[in-house]
Design a protein around this motif. Sequence first.
Motif, PDB file in Angstrom:
ATOM      1  N   ASN A 202       0.862  -1.186   0.000  1.00  0.00           N
ATOM      2  CA  ASN A 202       0.000   0.000   0.000  1.00  0.00           C
ATOM      3  C   ASN A 202       0.898   1.235   0.000  1.00  0.00           C
ATOM      4  O   ASN A 202       1.312   1.726   1.043  1.00  0.00           O
ATOM      5  CB  ASN A 202      -0.926  -0.004   1.214  1.00  0.00           C
ATOM      6  CG  ASN A 202      -1.966   1.107   1.148  1.00  0.00           C
ATOM      7  OD1 ASN A 202      -1.691   2.199   0.679  1.00  0.00           O
ATOM      8  ND2 ASN A 202      -3.156   0.814   1.621  1.00  0.00           N
ATOM      9  N   GLU A 203       1.204   1.721  -1.199  1.00  0.00           N
ATOM     10  CA  GLU A 203       2.184   2.790  -1.326  1.00  0.00           C
ATOM     11  C   GLU A 203       1.682   4.114  -0.754  1.00  0.00           C
ATOM     12  O   GLU A 203       2.462   4.902  -0.211  1.00  0.00           O
ATOM     13  CB  GLU A 203       2.575   2.965  -2.797  1.00  0.00           C
ATOM     14  CG  GLU A 203       3.729   3.922  -3.005  1.00  0.00           C
ATOM     15  CD  GLU A 203       4.348   3.815  -4.387  1.00  0.00           C
ATOM     16  OE1 GLU A 203       5.290   4.567  -4.660  1.00  0.00           O
ATOM     17  OE2 GLU A 203       3.892   2.974  -5.191  1.00  0.00           O
ATOM     18  N   MET A 204       0.399   4.380  -0.857  1.00  0.00           N
ATOM     19  CA  MET A 204      -0.144   5.615  -0.319  1.00  0.00           C
ATOM     20  C   MET A 204       0.021   5.677   1.199  1.00  0.00           C
ATOM     21  O   MET A 204       0.496   6.673   1.753  1.00  0.00           O
ATOM     22  CB  MET A 204      -1.624   5.746  -0.695  1.00  0.00           C
ATOM     23  CG  MET A 204      -2.234   7.099  -0.319  1.00  0.00           C
ATOM     24  SD  MET A 204      -2.921   7.164   1.353  1.00  0.00           S
ATOM     25  CE  MET A 204      -4.366   6.124   1.136  1.00  0.00           C
ATOM     26  N   ILE A 205      -0.329   4.593   1.889  1.00  0.00           N
ATOM     27  CA  ILE A 205      -0.181   4.562   3.342  1.00  0.00           C
ATOM     28  C   ILE A 205       1.296   4.571   3.732  1.00  0.00           C
ATOM     29  O   ILE A 205       1.690   5.195   4.726  1.00  0.00           O
ATOM     30  CB  ILE A 205      -0.900   3.334   3.942  1.00  0.00           C
ATOM     31  CG1 ILE A 205      -2.408   3.509   3.815  1.00  0.00           C
ATOM     32  CG2 ILE A 205      -0.517   3.131   5.408  1.00  0.00           C
ATOM     33  CD1 ILE A 205      -2.985   4.676   4.605  1.00  0.00           C
ATOM     34  N   LEU A 206       2.134   3.888   2.958  1.00  0.00           N
ATOM     35  CA  LEU A 206       3.564   3.880   3.258  1.00  0.00           C
ATOM     36  C   LEU A 206       4.116   5.300   3.263  1.00  0.00           C
ATOM     37  O   LEU A 206       4.852   5.694   4.181  1.00  0.00           O
ATOM     38  CB  LEU A 206       4.310   3.033   2.231  1.00  0.00           C
ATOM     39  CG  LEU A 206       5.766   2.736   2.610  1.00  0.00           C
ATOM     40  CD1 LEU A 206       5.848   1.663   3.673  1.00  0.00           C
ATOM     41  CD2 LEU A 206       6.578   2.310   1.380  1.00  0.00           C
ATOM     42  N   ALA A 207       3.749   6.078   2.245  1.00  0.00           N
ATOM     43  CA  ALA A 207       4.236   7.457   2.167  1.00  0.00           C
ATOM     44  C   ALA A 207       3.689   8.299   3.316  1.00  0.00           C
ATOM     45  O   ALA A 207       4.420   9.084   3.934  1.00  0.00           O
ATOM     46  CB  ALA A 207       3.844   8.071   0.825  1.00  0.00           C
TER      47      ALA A 207
END
Length: 289
Positions: A202-207
């Motif tokens: 989940n790239e959005m949450i990672l960022a």
Amino acid sequence: MIRVHVPATSANCCIGFDSLGMALDWWATFQFEPSDELIITGCPKEYANEDNLVVQSFLKTCQHLKKEMPTFHLHIDSDIPFSRGLGSSSTCVVAGILACDAWFQAHLNKMEILEIATDIEGHPDNVAPCIFGKAVCSFMEEGKPRMMIIPCADYKCLAMIPDYPIVTNEARKVLPSTLEYKDAVSQVGHALCFLQALQVGNEMILAKSCVDHLHEPYRKKLIPDYDSIHEQCQEMDLAMWISGSGSTMLAISLDPTKLNQLQKDVETKLSIQCRQMPIASKGAWVDYE
């Protein structure tokens, strides 16, 4: 000949101060073969002596195994830069331990190797991913390292490496001695979400989870280019952090086009050296010739 291959690492991973490290697919190789005297090649002259960290780690493992220290020719083949937050010292420590284990065919297990490495380094956050690969979270309990391997989605990494070093001891001097309760709560929440986003992709949450209160607000002052790179990464929804104590900054993404664009901008506008690589799927390993 014994040949040890050891990956670079990125410690802290923004929200995992002194507790979360990641192995990078960027390898140093250390070759050992019998010799009548200690010979070290492939490193600066000032490190080509018995105080070399690889040699000292080999010696420490000999003492653990109750073996006499042999003499050997050590050749180091590594372009992992010193004092840039990419685990160059950890590669030396792990290489020395694994080489000694292979030399005497002692068959140490990975937790024994981690304990020796942690005793030398003082903490497991770099040496653990060096040994196990992937991402590793760790803590100390009664002087013993405890750790868990974190499987990672297919993220790619961009290391942005300024041409100046930062000494870890100096970087620790800028850290605060206390933390507000609300910041501690925020740190825990962000860290838990980061770990899950790292695993499932989940790239959005990672960022969004890359918000640190323990070290980055203080260490960024030592890295003149941090703010401009961090601002661009936020605009691109890219996870980004200071690697170790710096000066390297690491961005990771599932989308190589994002990293390509960031690399182009950082290299052309800031003249900072960059290197892309995956997360290493395995840790250090040994082969023979």
